[in-house]
Design a protein around this motif. Structure first.
Motif: not given
Length: 304
Positions: A89-115
């Motif tokens: 459980l811990v390893v699975g959630v950590l893997f998903a959190s780091i991978v998808f959290g990084t991807l979403i953070a990179l996307l939200l760091n860009n400038d776009f309407p409705g950011r």
């Protein structure tokens, strides 16, 4: 402590400055410290004492039995299954959190309407209570008959999956990941906003393409916040209980029984306070060992 020295009629008069007066803060801190000790240390000591007793609520009174509770705990197969499930459980959630959290953070760091609205929506699931999140995913999303995912699978000609029967641990990991990915996104997005843009611009002018800038500049910059995410999420996930209780009750069988849920079973299903206390002490020791190494790793990372 500073002193003001003046001369008056040939005499030296020494006076203490009012701003440098020392205040004894011990009487002010003592009530808070005493309350903290009563709140944390005494229950821990009582749990440790119960762990050496044969104490079952259905057959009182309690009698000392030495270390038989620990012997039974370590020879019981369900204990090691619970530890394995906790690690998964811990390893699975950590893997998903780091991978998808990084991807979403990179996307939200860009400038776009409705950011700003997108950032709010991305972080919102973290503030949903665990039982509520479990009910949403169990009844509205993952249910093979009335759930959204089952309906989407039938649209493309696939057979819906009964997640909580065929692959319950994956379902639990999905629910906890949905709650903890926003936390990782928030931490990593904050770190990205502190990244020096001049460094990225210089790398771009030197001919570094997007993947190279991500690999050699952005990801090394995220090393420290990722370590903090791993430490905090690991500590919280070791005590994961609400989602498992709401969705699977540790089953089918012991497929989703973690160490925390095993303590619940021993205490409130089997009424064995002694065995539950032994498992609780073991869980505390494991959590402190993990926290010790994680804190050391994070502190070394912060000193670089």
């Amino acid at each position: 402590m500073s002193e003001a020295i003046t001369k008056t009629g040939g005499l030296r008069v020494t006076g203490r400055s009012r701003g440098s007066r020392q205040v004894n803060t011990l009487p002010l801190l003592l009530p808070a410290v005493a309350l903290l000790l009563l709140w944390s240390v005494l229950p821990l000591l009582r749990t440790l004492f119960y762990s050496f007793e044969h104490y079952n609520l259905m057959s009182p009174p309690a009698v000392l039995n030495g270390g038989l509770n620990y012997r039974y705990l370590f020879t019981d197969v369900s204990t090691w299954v619970a530890i394995e499930n906790s690690v998964i459980l811990v390893v699975g959630v950590l893997f998903a959190s780091i991978v998808f959290g990084t991807l979403i953070a990179l996307l939200l760091n860009n400038d776009f309407p409705g950011r700003n609205v997108a950032r709010l929506m991305a972080i919102a699931p973290f503030f949903v209570m665990s039982p509520v999140a479990a009910l949403i995913w169990k009844n509205l999303l993952l249910d093979p008959v009335s759930g959204l995912f089952g309906w989407l699978m039938m649209l493309v000609g696939l057979r819906p999956i009964a997640w909580f029967s065929t692959d319950p641990m994956t379902a639990v990991i999905i629910i906890y990941s949905w709650r903890w990915i926003p936390f990782a996104t928030l931490i990593l997005l904050t770190a990205l906003q502190s990244l020096d843009t001049d460094q990225l611009e210089a790398a771009r002018m030197d001919g570094a393409h997007g993947f190279a800038r991500l690999r050699y500049i952005v990801l090394p910059h995220l090393g420290r916040p990722i370590a903090i995410v791993i430490m905090l999420e690991s500590i919280f996930l070791l005590s994961a209980f609400a989602v498992i209780y709401t969705t699977t009750n540790g089953g089918p069988g012991d497929a989703t029984t973690t160490l925390t849920y095993l303590i619940f079973i021993k205490a409130l299903n089997d009424f064995s306070i002694g065995s539950a206390s032994a498992a609780g002490v073991f869980a505390i020791v494991l959590a402190n060992i993990l926290a010790f190494f994680l804190i050391r790793a994070v502190s070394k990372n912060l000193q670089r």
